[in-house]
Design an enzyme around this catalytic site. Sequence first.
Site, short mmCIF file in Angstrom:
data_model
loop_
_atom_site.label_atom_id
_atom_site.label_comp_id
_atom_site.label_asym_id
_atom_site.label_seq_id
_atom_site.Cartn_x
_atom_site.Cartn_y
_atom_site.Cartn_z
N GLU A 164 0.73 -23.91 -13.31
CA GLU A 164 1.93 -23.87 -15.16
C GLU A 164 2.57 -22.38 -14.57
O GLU A 164 2.41 -21.70 -16.13
CB GLU A 164 0.76 -23.55 -16.15
CG GLU A 164 0.38 -25.56 -16.38
CD GLU A 164 -0.62 -25.86 -17.18
OE1 GLU A 164 -1.29 -25.12 -18.30
OE2 GLU A 164 -0.30 -26.81 -17.27
N GLU A 364 -1.88 -33.96 -12.35
CA GLU A 364 -2.73 -33.76 -13.30
C GLU A 364 -2.81 -34.37 -14.90
O GLU A 364 -1.35 -34.26 -15.53
CB GLU A 364 -2.62 -32.38 -13.28
CG GLU A 364 -3.81 -31.63 -14.74
CD GLU A 364 -3.59 -30.29 -14.18
OE1 GLU A 364 -3.62 -29.91 -14.24
OE2 GLU A 364 -3.92 -29.93 -16.39
C1 BG6 Z 1 -4.09 -27.68 -18.27
C2 BG6 Z 1 -4.44 -25.47 -18.13
O1 BG6 Z 1 -3.03 -28.17 -18.08
O2 BG6 Z 1 -4.27 -28.31 -19.87
C3 BG6 Z 1 -6.34 -25.79 -18.68
O3 BG6 Z 1 -4.13 -25.48 -17.00
C4 BG6 Z 1 -6.55 -26.47 -19.99
O4 BG6 Z 1 -5.86 -24.39 -18.13
C5 BG6 Z 1 -5.44 -27.84 -19.94
O5 BG6 Z 1 -7.29 -26.85 -19.61
C6 BG6 Z 1 -5.76 -28.44 -21.34
O6 BG6 Z 1 -5.27 -28.05 -22.43
P1 BG6 Z 1 -6.45 -27.20 -23.48
O7 BG6 Z 1 -5.58 -25.66 -24.23
O8 BG6 Z 1 -6.69 -28.05 -23.90
O9 BG6 Z 1 -7.22 -26.54 -22.77
#
Ligand code: BG6
Length: 470
Positions: A164, A364
């Site tokens: 990201e 993803e």
């Molecule tokens: C992803 C991040 O794409 O989003 C992760 O790279 C993250 O690190 C995921 O866990 C979901 O976001 P969050 O803030 O709900 O954990």
Amino acid sequence: MKKDFLWGGALSNFQAEGGYLEDGKGLNVYDTLVVTPEKGIEPMFCDTKVATDHYHHYKEDIDLMAEMGFKAYRFSIVWSRIHPLGDDETNEAGLNYYEDMIDYLLSKNIEPVVSLVHFDMPDHLLREYNGFLNKQVIDFYAEHVQSIVTRMKGKVKYWITYNEINLAPYQSDLVAGTYCPKEMSKSELFAHLTINTQIAHGKAVNVIKEVDPAAKVGGMIGHAPFYPLTCKSEDIIAADFKNKMHNYLPFDIMTSGELPVYFKHFVNSRNIKINYNEEEQTIVKKASKQLDYLAFSYYRSNVQSDMNDIENLIAKEDAILFDSRQIKNPYYKANEWGWQIDSEGLRYSLIDLYHRYNKPLFVENGIGIDEKLIDGKVYDDERISYYQQHIASLKTAVEDNGVDLMGYLAWSPIDFLSSHKEIRKRYGFVYVNREFEDLLDLKRYPKKSFYWYQKVIASNGEDLENDIKY
Ligand code: BG6
């Protein structure tokens, strides 16, 4: 879907591992930062010392992935396990740990996909150098990549340079190990971090290709399309600006090796002096010719409106760029954290990115839910429904719209702490038994979705029915 479609999952190790300072690991930014809570959410931060103890359970966790039938598993190598301070010698114990993990995956016929930096810069590089804002850190990163790829050569086919990368200017401390200097505006920081992270990406691509020419390298962004609030041209212009700066900019540079006109204009119109010399430009250009695929995460779509109360164009654009209002889309529901659930937005993103770049894509996707274990079970029909809709949407993108998609990585195989250090926001197909403060027994329990995803993979995405007896 094609026969070799890479069904699987993804996880970032710093969120799951724990194993705090074991085997020579140094502190990283996720360990030390006070992460800002998500908007409107009570902070409930867990410490990262144990997380979901993946460090000690990785074989058991990989066994569960194998049981689900994973063809691929994306994980991240925690930078501060390999270079505890970032500017120091390689820690052999760290390399050994991940090499064992990779060997174990290969023994289970699971293709490892490795992310090289994922919100886990050594804390020392933030305190002493201010992270990727400092070009020395780009060199430390390139050396770090070199040591990993040299060791794992021939075992890892798919690499991701920087998770990201487009979020670096927004959450600069966590994503780029950088605090915004007092004298620097947010838009200046945006410009400098865009350039520096692109140089870092470029160096990583070139290093990987030199060490292991057979390896496949991808860039990676967090993709969240911004829809105009209305069909008024002002809203369309606002959404267009936001999409370019937030979503397209990194891939525009990675795929062409050039700074796009809109970014040059952004920089020039604000009199920002970027530091991007010829040698660096050559690195980025060379990397653009060697890039194999584009990976992105897709969780939600967003809405952007014009900010018509601001007259000055630059001030208005800056407000749009850093707009955190999270405008609601009346057509879609959201999860408990306000993330809009828009499965056709995934199809739109796949078509859009494929037609814009004409490179294979790797996605993803997943949903965070507050869940409880009851008598050893988690009935996560909400997650199944989310995946059903998103997988159906991506199948249409591939089968009807002709998108070249390498694989689908569900976020995530097991529970872990969210990027905001919350255990309450669970993403796994496997429940890990711990609470906010009480670590309980950290036992693993397959949720209902575990068996559903197993069936999806076994049928190569044909059978999405939720008819699981659990
Ligand atoms: C992803 C991040 O794409 O989003 C992760 O790279 C993250 O690190 C995921 O866990 C979901 O976001 P969050 O803030 O709900 O954990």
